[in-house]
Write an enzyme that holds these catalytic residues in place. Structure first.
Site, PDB file in Angstrom:
ATOM      1  N   LYS A  77     -13.986 -33.965   9.215  1.00 43.88           N
ATOM      2  CA  LYS A  77     -14.750 -32.878   9.834  1.00 43.88           C
ATOM      3  C   LYS A  77     -16.236 -32.982   9.468  1.00 43.88           C
ATOM      4  CE  LYS A  77     -10.735 -29.719   9.710  1.00 43.88           C
ATOM      5  NZ  LYS A  77     -10.267 -28.370   9.295  1.00 43.88           N
ATOM      6  N   PHE A 124     -11.211 -15.700  13.013  1.00 41.71           N
ATOM      7  CA  PHE A 124     -12.108 -16.784  12.630  1.00 41.71           C
ATOM      8  C   PHE A 124     -12.246 -17.861  13.709  1.00 41.71           C
ATOM      9  CE2 PHE A 124      -7.923 -17.672  10.698  1.00 41.71           C
ATOM     10  CZ  PHE A 124      -7.627 -18.920  11.232  1.00 41.71           C
ATOM     11  N   ARG A 129      -0.615 -35.387   5.030  1.00 39.89           N
ATOM     12  CA  ARG A 129      -0.768 -33.972   4.680  1.00 39.89           C
ATOM     13  C   ARG A 129      -0.671 -33.771   3.174  1.00 39.89           C
ATOM     14  NH1 ARG A 129      -1.330 -30.155   8.863  1.00 39.89           N
ATOM     15  NH2 ARG A 129      -0.896 -28.433   7.455  1.00 39.89           N
ATOM     16  N   ARG A 138      -8.592 -31.775   0.041  1.00 44.68           N
ATOM     17  CA  ARG A 138      -9.132 -30.433   0.285  1.00 44.68           C
ATOM     18  C   ARG A 138      -9.396 -29.690  -1.026  1.00 44.68           C
ATOM     19  NH1 ARG A 138      -5.144 -28.649   5.285  1.00 44.68           N
ATOM     20  NH2 ARG A 138      -6.502 -29.339   7.004  1.00 44.68           N
ATOM     21  N   ASN A 157     -12.548 -27.291   5.077  1.00 40.43           N
ATOM     22  CA  ASN A 157     -11.622 -28.109   4.284  1.00 40.43           C
ATOM     23  C   ASN A 157     -11.643 -29.608   4.612  1.00 40.43           C
ATOM     24  OD1 ASN A 157     -10.328 -27.894   6.711  1.00 40.43           O
ATOM     25  ND2 ASN A 157      -8.612 -26.679   5.966  1.00 40.43           N
ATOM     26  N   HIS A 172      -8.842 -32.850   8.916  1.00 35.63           N
ATOM     27  CA  HIS A 172      -7.721 -32.332   9.712  1.00 35.63           C
ATOM     28  C   HIS A 172      -6.607 -33.372   9.698  1.00 35.63           C
ATOM     29  CE1 HIS A 172      -5.385 -30.747  13.099  1.00 35.63           C
ATOM     30  NE2 HIS A 172      -5.306 -32.004  13.502  1.00 35.63           N
TER      31      HIS A 172
HETATM   32  P1  DAT Z   1      -4.202 -27.066   8.980  1.00 41.85           P
HETATM   33  O1  DAT Z   1      -5.621 -27.553   9.236  1.00 41.85           O
HETATM   34  O2  DAT Z   1      -3.831 -27.175   7.524  1.00 41.85           O
HETATM   35  O3  DAT Z   1      -3.171 -27.691   9.900  1.00 41.85           O
HETATM   36  P2  DAT Z   1      -4.184 -24.694  10.691  1.00 41.85           P
HETATM   37  O4  DAT Z   1      -3.862 -25.602  11.826  1.00 41.85           O
HETATM   38  O5  DAT Z   1      -3.332 -23.483  10.484  1.00 41.85           O
HETATM   39  O6  DAT Z   1      -4.201 -25.484   9.286  1.00 41.85           O
HETATM   40  O7  DAT Z   1      -5.672 -24.173  10.822  1.00 41.85           O
HETATM   41  C1  DAT Z   1      -6.699 -24.991  11.342  1.00 41.85           C
HETATM   42  C2  DAT Z   1      -7.973 -24.735  10.565  1.00 41.85           C
HETATM   43  O8  DAT Z   1      -8.386 -23.366  10.701  1.00 41.85           O
HETATM   44  C3  DAT Z   1      -7.854 -24.945   9.062  1.00 41.85           C
HETATM   45  O9  DAT Z   1      -7.972 -26.305   8.694  1.00 41.85           O
HETATM   46  C4  DAT Z   1      -8.937 -24.086   8.518  1.00 41.85           C
HETATM   47  C5  DAT Z   1      -8.954 -22.893   9.469  1.00 41.85           C
HETATM   48  N1  DAT Z   1      -8.088 -21.793   8.989  1.00 41.85           N
HETATM   49  C6  DAT Z   1      -6.750 -21.708   9.121  1.00 41.85           C
HETATM   50  N2  DAT Z   1      -6.252 -20.568   8.597  1.00 41.85           N
HETATM   51  C7  DAT Z   1      -7.333 -19.905   8.117  1.00 41.85           C
HETATM   52  C8  DAT Z   1      -7.498 -18.641   7.447  1.00 41.85           C
HETATM   53  N3  DAT Z   1      -6.449 -17.833   7.188  1.00 41.85           N
HETATM   54  N4  DAT Z   1      -8.743 -18.274   7.090  1.00 41.85           N
HETATM   55  C9  DAT Z   1      -9.800 -19.075   7.363  1.00 41.85           C
HETATM   56  N5  DAT Z   1      -9.725 -20.269   7.987  1.00 41.85           N
HETATM   57  C10 DAT Z   1      -8.505 -20.683   8.365  1.00 41.85           C
HETATM   58 MG    MG Z   2      -2.974 -27.532  11.991  1.00 44.70          MG
END
Ligand code: DAT
Ligand code: MG
Length: 167
Positions: free
Chosen positions: A10, A58, A91, A108, A122, A125
């Protein structure tokens, strides 16, 4: 069984010069990189990539984040890792979504942070499961950009496609 995982470094990962570091960490998996490119992320691509989160508060900031608008770096590095259990292996190295609860030695956990707004910044991805990986890979790459045949594809004659060419 071999599977594919979409990895994105990212804009914060690029801005913090973490590319080499992240690729070195991912090489521990012994997976094969079957595609890699730098991408300028459009609004459409960002929205489609994160469509499962469109109702979250968000979401608008998440779209800005992946487009690079929070880091003045309008690019991400997109890669496909391929091999046995690719998604779980990547992951595990990436760590939990929330960088504060991610294992401290994970990517992360080492390099992520939570913004004052609450958004998780973080660094990387990783696709979350096989069907998401397929959806995401088809969104980010076309068949010619991947050096193995991951999914069914066919040849088409594209007419009147506007694209750049070398002089
Ligand atoms: P991941 O990236 O671990 O697959 P995700 O697909 O649920 O997680 O979410 C995509 C992105 O959105 C994640 O990398 C960071 C942001 N994000 C997810 N949940 C969040 C939250 N509760 N508060 C803030 N940012 C969040
Ligand atoms: Mg995801």
């Amino acid at each position: 069984m071999s599977q594919a995982a979409l990895i994105l470094i990212k804009p914060d990962g690029l801005k913090k010069s973490l590319t080499g570091n992240i690729l070195t960490r991912l090489s521990e998996t012994k997976l094969e990189i079957v595609a890699a490119k730098m991408v300028r992320v459009s609004d459409e691509l960002a929205i489609e990539h994160y469509c499962h989160l469109k109702d979250k508060v968000f979401f608008p900031e998440l779209v800005k984040y992946i487009k690079g608008e929070l880091h003045d770096r309008r690019k991400v590095m997109a890669l496909i890792y391929w091999g046995t259990d690719a998604i779980q292996k990547c992951r595990d190295l990436a760590g939990a979504t929330n960088p504060e609860t991610a294992e401290s030695t994970s990517i992360r956990g080492s390099y992520g942070r939570i913004l004052t707004s609450g958004l998780y910044e973080n660094v990387i991805h990783v696709s979350s499961n096989e069907s998401e990986a397929q959806r995401e890979i088809k969104l980010w790459f076309c068949p010619e950009e991947i050096i193995v045949d991951l999914y069914a594809n066919h040849e088409i004659i594209a007419k009147e496609v506007k694209k750049m060419a070398w002089l």
